[in-house]
Design a protein around this motif. Structure first.
Motif, PDB file in Angstrom:
ATOM      1  N   PHE A  37      12.938 -32.154 -46.631  1.00 17.93           N
ATOM      2  CA  PHE A  37      11.340 -32.278 -47.015  1.00 17.93           C
ATOM      3  C   PHE A  37      10.355 -31.048 -47.281  1.00 17.93           C
ATOM      4  N   GLY A  38      10.734 -30.440 -46.526  1.00 13.58           N
ATOM      5  CA  GLY A  38      10.062 -28.640 -45.734  1.00 13.58           C
ATOM      6  C   GLY A  38       9.328 -29.031 -44.669  1.00 13.58           C
ATOM      7  N   LYS A  39       9.571 -29.976 -44.170  1.00 14.80           N
ATOM      8  CA  LYS A  39       8.424 -30.530 -42.680  1.00 14.80           C
ATOM      9  C   LYS A  39       9.064 -30.538 -41.778  1.00 14.80           C
ATOM     10  N   PRO A  61       6.796 -41.970 -35.385  1.00 10.28           N
ATOM     11  CA  PRO A  61       6.865 -40.701 -35.999  1.00 10.28           C
ATOM     12  C   PRO A  61       5.412 -40.001 -36.354  1.00 10.28           C
ATOM     13  N   MET A  62       5.593 -38.333 -36.521  1.00  7.59           N
ATOM     14  CA  MET A  62       4.112 -37.844 -37.443  1.00  7.59           C
ATOM     15  C   MET A  62       4.718 -36.208 -37.880  1.00  7.59           C
ATOM     16  N   ILE A  63       4.178 -36.560 -39.203  1.00  9.24           N
ATOM     17  CA  ILE A  63       4.201 -34.783 -39.343  1.00  9.24           C
ATOM     18  C   ILE A  63       3.499 -33.572 -38.766  1.00  9.24           C
ATOM     19  N   ASN A  64       4.266 -32.998 -37.982  1.00 13.27           N
ATOM     20  CA  ASN A  64       3.821 -31.656 -37.065  1.00 13.27           C
ATOM     21  C   ASN A  64       3.188 -30.741 -38.168  1.00 13.27           C
ATOM     22  N   VAL A  65       2.318 -30.557 -38.286  1.00 12.46           N
ATOM     23  CA  VAL A  65       1.142 -29.407 -39.236  1.00 12.46           C
ATOM     24  C   VAL A  65       0.513 -28.092 -38.688  1.00 12.46           C
ATOM     25  N   LEU A  76       0.293 -35.485 -38.655  1.00 14.63           N
ATOM     26  CA  LEU A  76       0.263 -36.501 -40.062  1.00 14.63           C
ATOM     27  C   LEU A  76       1.076 -37.650 -40.155  1.00 14.63           C
ATOM     28  N   PRO A  77       0.373 -38.110 -40.294  1.00 21.46           N
ATOM     29  CA  PRO A  77       1.234 -39.985 -40.455  1.00 21.46           C
ATOM     30  C   PRO A  77       2.241 -39.587 -41.269  1.00 21.46           C
ATOM     31  N   VAL A  78       3.366 -40.193 -41.447  1.00 22.71           N
ATOM     32  CA  VAL A  78       4.632 -40.823 -42.821  1.00 22.71           C
ATOM     33  C   VAL A  78       4.440 -41.328 -43.433  1.00 22.71           C
ATOM     34  N   TRP A  84      10.928 -41.944 -44.115  1.00 24.98           N
ATOM     35  CA  TRP A  84      10.973 -42.892 -43.109  1.00 24.98           C
ATOM     36  C   TRP A  84      12.441 -43.328 -42.864  1.00 24.98           C
ATOM     37  N   ASP A  85      13.630 -43.007 -43.770  1.00 24.64           N
ATOM     38  CA  ASP A  85      14.241 -43.316 -43.928  1.00 24.64           C
ATOM     39  C   ASP A  85      15.407 -42.772 -42.580  1.00 24.64           C
ATOM     40  N   MET A  86      14.752 -41.268 -43.403  1.00 22.53           N
ATOM     41  CA  MET A  86      15.666 -39.946 -42.885  1.00 22.53           C
ATOM     42  C   MET A  86      15.336 -39.751 -41.298  1.00 22.53           C
ATOM     43  N   ILE A  87      13.825 -40.017 -41.282  1.00 21.51           N
ATOM     44  CA  ILE A  87      13.641 -40.453 -39.859  1.00 21.51           C
ATOM     45  C   ILE A  87      13.507 -41.094 -38.896  1.00 21.51           C
ATOM     46  N   GLU A  88      14.881 -42.462 -39.292  1.00 19.11           N
ATOM     47  CA  GLU A  88      15.251 -43.111 -38.800  1.00 19.11           C
ATOM     48  C   GLU A  88      16.699 -43.163 -38.351  1.00 19.11           C
TER      49      GLU A  88
END
Length: 100
Positions: A37-39, A61-65, A76-78, A84-88
Motif C-alpha cells: 500500500f506504500g503507507k 487503526p490510522m494512516i500515519n502521514v 488519516l482514517p483507513v 481494513w482486511d490487511m490491518i486486521e
C-alpha cells in the motif's frame, strides 16, 4: 520480489484531540509500513480503557502521514476494505505472537 514489512511495537503515549477539541491520551500499540500500500500505519488504543489482561481493547487503526521533516505529521482514517482486511490480519498476527 516481496518486500518485508517493518514493525515498531515500542509502546508510546500520544495526546490527540477528539472532535470536541478535548485532549485524549492514546497508547501506540503497533506501528508498521506496508510496502504493497506504500503507507505507514499506526494502531492506537485509548489509554485508561483497558488493563493488561483485557482481551477486548478497542483498537483504532490510522494512516500515519509524516510531515516533510519527518517530525510530527497527521493521522488519516483507513478508508478501503482492502486496507481494513490487511490491518486486521497484521494486528491478529502481531498481537498473538508471544513476546520474547
Amino acid at each position: 520480489m516481496t518486500q518485508e514489512m517493518e514493525f515498531n511495537s515500542e509502546e508510546e503515549l500520544l495526546t490527540l484531540y477528539d472532535e470536541d477539541g478535548n485532549e485524549v491520551l492514546y497508547r501506540k500499540m503497533l506501528e508498521f509500513h506496508h510496502p504493497e500500500f506504500g503507507k505507514d500505519y499506526i494502531i492506537l488504543a485509548e489509554e485508561g480503557n483497558f488493563s493488561d489482561d483485557d482481551e477486548d481493547i478497542e483498537l483504532i487503526p490510522m494512516i500515519n502521514v509524516p510531515d516533510e521533516d519527518g517530525e510530527g505529521g497527521k493521522f488519516l482514517p483507513v478508508e478501503t476494505d482492502e486496507e481494513w482486511d490487511m490491518i486486521e490480519e497484521v494486528v491478529n498476527t502481531q498481537m498473538d505472537e508471544p513476546e520474547e
